[in-house]
Structures are given as structure tokens and as C-alpha cells.
Design an enzyme around this catalytic site. Structure first.
Site, PDB file in Angstrom:
ATOM      1  N   ASP A   1       2.954 -10.348 -12.599  1.00  0.00           N
ATOM      2  CA  ASP A   1       2.010 -10.708 -13.662  1.00  0.00           C
ATOM      3  C   ASP A   1       2.628 -10.309 -15.003  1.00  0.00           C
ATOM      4  O   ASP A   1       3.854 -10.282 -15.121  1.00  0.00           O
ATOM      5  CB  ASP A   1       0.654 -10.033 -13.421  1.00  0.00           C
ATOM      6  CG  ASP A   1      -0.509 -10.845 -13.979  1.00  0.00           C
ATOM      7  OD1 ASP A   1      -0.568 -11.006 -15.211  1.00  0.00           O
ATOM      8  OD2 ASP A   1      -1.348 -11.324 -13.198  1.00  0.00           O
TER       9      ASP A   1
ATOM     10  N   ASN B   1       5.952 -17.062 -18.874  1.00  0.00           N
ATOM     11  CA  ASN B   1       5.695 -17.071 -20.315  1.00  0.00           C
ATOM     12  C   ASN B   1       6.660 -16.106 -20.986  1.00  0.00           C
ATOM     13  O   ASN B   1       7.220 -15.211 -20.341  1.00  0.00           O
ATOM     14  CB  ASN B   1       4.255 -16.625 -20.617  1.00  0.00           C
ATOM     15  CG  ASN B   1       3.215 -17.465 -19.921  1.00  0.00           C
ATOM     16  OD1 ASN B   1       2.942 -18.591 -20.310  1.00  0.00           O
ATOM     17  ND2 ASN B   1       2.630 -16.915 -18.863  1.00  0.00           N
TER      18      ASN B   1
ATOM     19  N   GLY C   1       8.001 -12.267 -14.001  1.00  0.00           N
ATOM     20  CA  GLY C   1       6.704 -11.863 -14.522  1.00  0.00           C
ATOM     21  C   GLY C   1       6.115 -12.948 -15.391  1.00  0.00           C
ATOM     22  O   GLY C   1       6.634 -14.070 -15.461  1.00  0.00           O
ATOM     23  N   HIS C   2       5.027 -12.606 -16.072  1.00  0.00           N
ATOM     24  CA  HIS C   2       4.316 -13.569 -16.912  1.00  0.00           C
ATOM     25  C   HIS C   2       4.539 -13.313 -18.396  1.00  0.00           C
ATOM     26  O   HIS C   2       3.797 -13.834 -19.234  1.00  0.00           O
ATOM     27  CB  HIS C   2       2.816 -13.539 -16.605  1.00  0.00           C
ATOM     28  CG  HIS C   2       2.472 -14.007 -15.227  1.00  0.00           C
ATOM     29  ND1 HIS C   2       1.172 -14.102 -14.760  1.00  0.00           N
ATOM     30  CD2 HIS C   2       3.270 -14.402 -14.190  1.00  0.00           C
ATOM     31  CE1 HIS C   2       1.183 -14.536 -13.500  1.00  0.00           C
ATOM     32  NE2 HIS C   2       2.443 -14.721 -13.145  1.00  0.00           N
ATOM     33  N   GLY C   3       5.524 -12.475 -18.731  1.00  0.00           N
ATOM     34  CA  GLY C   3       5.845 -12.238 -20.126  1.00  0.00           C
ATOM     35  C   GLY C   3       5.084 -11.072 -20.713  1.00  0.00           C
ATOM     36  O   GLY C   3       4.508 -10.244 -20.003  1.00  0.00           O
TER      37      GLY C   3
END
Length: 439
Positions: free
Chosen positions: A263, A317, A285-287
Site C-alpha cells: 500500500d 502511484n 507500493g502505492h507511493g
């Protein structure tokens, strides 16, 4: 014989001489039967080798240097017949260390398995935690009564936590029950691996946290924190495993850390201000995300955030601001600068129509205001054609958005595009792809 004794004395001198706390690891044979080892003197000035760690500590706690450290070793509180569960030993050792001025709670180089624990303060001044061993979470789900926390440190001031060992949340037993993995399962929270609540003036250095049940490391209602040299690691497929989560906290500085999660590498939510992150490596991950904010029509506020010198690799992201429709409040005074993207799906994104739920989100007029956001010196590759996406509310446009010296291309050196709606935009220097704001 005399020369032999002299030689042995010279070898032991670095151990027997007065030690500063940061000169761990400490040989376990110097722990007395009551779990206490005291060293005094010789710590007025930090050594060159430990200058970096002591600089942060002294900046946060400018009181006179401590000349005595009393080490409380968890092993001294272990009892026979409890080899598979070391929770009680941790609680006893904590109670002892917390009550001593200059106390050090030491987890030596062994493996331990513990249930959820609340490490409660306040503690005596100049308190410290040193984790050299491996701490594993209990795999018995019935041990997690509140379902929110595993290791929680609460109401402690003027202290530091140093790593060297590993904290393992055994998250695999939770992930397969997540509604994001198994759509037939109801959505429930899983515990956060390490949580600091209501803590002030602290240094967190060198922690390794892996396989968190859900979030890895959370700072909640904390003030004046320096966190550095952190290693957070979980599989890209692990659900909701944010690396570092900040809520209702201020004056937080995160630096020189590697975050690999399923995440957000860093998530910054309501009540957080004066946040700095530098020299961060993120991926998978999601940044790094501001938000989400405004869920359930809540009034949320985040301000004065700086992300400087970061590398994103293979993330979904890059730098993101995400808000739900119907919310109130603001996300403002934010700077993302000196950032490199490697094959990132959404390198730059503002999403004011964020919707992370099973049912569709209804259109609402109110929105969290997004204003005064700077994207400066950002380059690299996008995994998708749209490298810049600014999707703002038609009722409350994003204002004061600055793109300065941005160069993003699609992976393979293909031209990328920008998709922008309802944004008051300023371009400085060379910006590519070009985002044409609404008239």
C-alpha cells in the site's frame, strides 16, 4: 604470562570501558541476575562513529548528557515453560526499565514471540529502547482482542528507539482473510505492527519491520519525531500494508529509509502538519500519499508537507493527494521536489474523486480544498500514457498548483500525456507533458 594477561586486558578494554548507549551491541554475559547492567561516565561527547545518531538525540533533548545507563535485558525475565510465548517477560522488563532514570529496554540477539503489548508511559527521563533480536507476532488470532494494535508505545517523552533486529508481524495469517484479497470476506481492520501514540521528543532509528498485519508503523498524536534508516518490507500483494502512517501528528522528519509495501509507502492523514520526508526509496507500493481525506463527509486538515529527494520504482502511484467527495477541510502548502520515477503508473496525481469501496460513490458538492501544491524537479518514466493527472472538484477547484521543471515520458521513451480538470495551474521552466488547465 604477564604479556598474555596484558594482551587480554587490551582486548577487553573496549567492552569494560564506560560505554555510551549508542555503542551497542552489548555482550549478554555482562547482564546481572536482576536484569540490570549499569555503565557510567565517558559519555559527555559522542564518538565520531556515532555522531549521526547522537546529533538527532541531542537536538530533541538538549538537557545535559546522561552519564549512566541501566540496561534491562528481556532475557533476565524469561521463565521456564514459557518458551513459545515471551509476552510476560517483555512486560516485566518494560516495567523495570521504564521506572529507572536512564533505563534501556534491551531485546538481545534472540528470537521472541509475543502477543499484543501496550508499552505504557510515562517513563523516567532519558529512556531508551534497543532491539537487536527478532520479535515475531503471535499467530493466534484470538490474542488480538481489539484488532487494532500489536506493539503499541503510548505516552512516552524524550526517548529513543534503536533497531538492528527485526520486527515481524506474521501478516500472512491476516492477508488471506482481507476483503481485498478474498471478495467474499467482510472488511475488517487488522492490527498495526508498531504504533506510537501520544509520544513527544523521540528518535526512531534503524528499525526493520516486515510482514505487518496491516500498517507497519504509525505515529498518532505524536510531536517532534525524527525517524531515519528505516527498512519496511512486505509483498506487493499484501493488502493495506502502509509503510509509515501519520495521523494527528506534527513536526515529523522521516529520512534515509527504504519502504517496500502493498500500500502507501507513506500516508499522511487528518491533523498532520509540518511533515518532512527526505531521501526515501519507495517500491513496490502505492507511493507517498496525502490522504485519503474527507471520507464519510469528515472535515480533515493536512498542511506544511515536504517530500524531498525520493525515488519511486514500480509503484502504482508516485506523489498523490486523494480526497473523497463530500468532505471538508484542506490539504495545503505541500512541496514535492527532486524526485525520480521509474516505471510508475501515476507519477503525479491529485484525485478528488477517490472511492475505495465496493459500492459506487455518489456525486457530492462539498470537497476537501487542495491548494498551494508545488511539483518541482520531477523526472522519469510512467508505466501509463497519463503521467500527470489532476482530477479536481468542479465546485472547489485546485488552486495554486505549480509544475516546475517536470519531465516525464512513458516507459520506452514514448511521449506521455497530462489529464487535468478544474485546476488553477502555474507552469515554470520546462514542463512535459504539458497540462492545459481549464479556461
Amino acid at each position: 604470562m604477564y604479556l598474555l594477561k596484558l594482551h587480554l586486558l587490551l582486548l577487553l578494554l573496549p567492552i569494560l570501558a564506560p560505554l555510551c548507549f549508542s555503542s551497542y551491541p552489548l555482550p549478554e554475559e555482562f547482564n546481572s541476575g536482576n536484569g540490570m547492567t549499569t555503565f557510567s561516565g565517558g559519555c559527555d561527547k559522542p564518538s565520531i562513529r556515532n555522531w549521526m545518531s547522537w546529533t538527532d538525540s541531542e537536538a530533541l533533548a538538549p538537557s545535559p548528557s546522561v552519564t549512566t545507563r541501566t540496561i534491562i535485558n528481556v532475557d533476565s525475565f524469561l521463565r521456564k515453560g514459557r518458551r513459545g510465548d515471551h509476552t510476560k517477560a517483555f512486560k516485566r522488563a518494560w516495567k523495570k526499565a521504564c521506572s529507572i532514570k536512564g533505563g534501556v529496554f534491551l531485546v538481545p540477539r534472540h528470537k521472541y514471540r509475543v502477543r499484543p503489548i501496550k508499552f505504557l508511559g510515562p517513563c523516567r527521563s532519558h529512556f531508551a529502547v534497543k532491539i537487536l533480536g527478532k520479535i515475531e507476532a503471535s499467530e493466534n488470532l484470538t490474542h488480538y482482542r481489539d484488532g487494532q494494535h500489536w506493539l503499541m508505545f503510548e505516552n512516552i517523552r524524550n526517548f529513543r528507539v534503536d533497531g538492528g533486529g527485526t520486527i515481524d508481524g506474521n501478516g500472512h495469517i491476516w492477508w488471506h482473510n482481507s476483503c481485498k484479497i478474498n471478495k467474499t470476506m467482510p472488511c475488517h481492520h487488522a492490527p498495526t505492527a508498531v504504533t506510537f501514540v501520544g509520544c513527544k521528543n523521540m528518535v526512531v532509528n534503524g528499525l526493520r519491520i516486515m510482514n505487518a498485519q496491516q500498517m507497519h508503523l504509525t505515529f498518532q498524536r505524536c510531536n517532534n519525531v525524527r525517524a531515519s534508516h528505516l527498512l519496511v518490507k512486505s509483498p506487493a500483494t499484501s493488502p493495506n500494508t502502509d509503510g509509515i502512517h501519520l495521523t494527528q501528528s506534527r513536526n515529523i522528519f522521516i529520512s534515509r529509509s527504504l519502504l517496500q509495501t502493498g500500500d502507501d509507502c507513506i500516508s499522511i492523514v487528518d491533523g498532520s502538519k509540518k511533515i518532512k520526508a527526505s531521501d526515501i526509496k519507495c517500491g513496490p507500493g502505492h507511493g507517498i500519499s496525502i490522504g485519503s481525506l474527507g471520507k464519510g463527509q469528515s472535515k480533515d486538515h493536512v498542511s506544511d508537507v515536504s517530500v524531498n529527494r525520493a525515488i519511486f520504482s514500480g509503484t502504482s502511484n508516485g506523489v498523490r493527494i486523494k480526497t473523497w467527495q463530500g468532505g471538508q477541510g484542506y490539504a495545503k502548502n505541500i512541496v514535492f521536489q527532486n524526485i525520480v520515477m521509474h516505471n510508475v503508473s501515476n507519477p503525479i496525481i491529485i484525485d478528488q474523486h477517490y472511492c475505495d469501496q465496493r459500492t459506487p460513490c455518489h456525486a457530492m458538492k462539498s470537497a476537501v480544498r487542495v491548494q498551494n501544491v508545488v511539483y518541482k524537479n520531477i523526472r522519469g518514466t510512467s508505466a501509463t500514457k497519463v503521467a500527470i493527472k489532476l482530477d479536481c472538484s468542479k465546485n472547489y477547484w485546485c488552486k495554486g498548483i505549480v509544475l516546475q521543471n517536470v519531465k516525464l515520458v512513458k516507459t520506452g521513451d514514448v511521449e506521455a500525456h497530462a489529464d487535468c480538470h478544474n485546476v488553477k495551474l502555474v507552469r515554470r521552466g520546462s514542463v512535459s507533458p504539458t497540462c492545459f488547465p481549464d479556461p
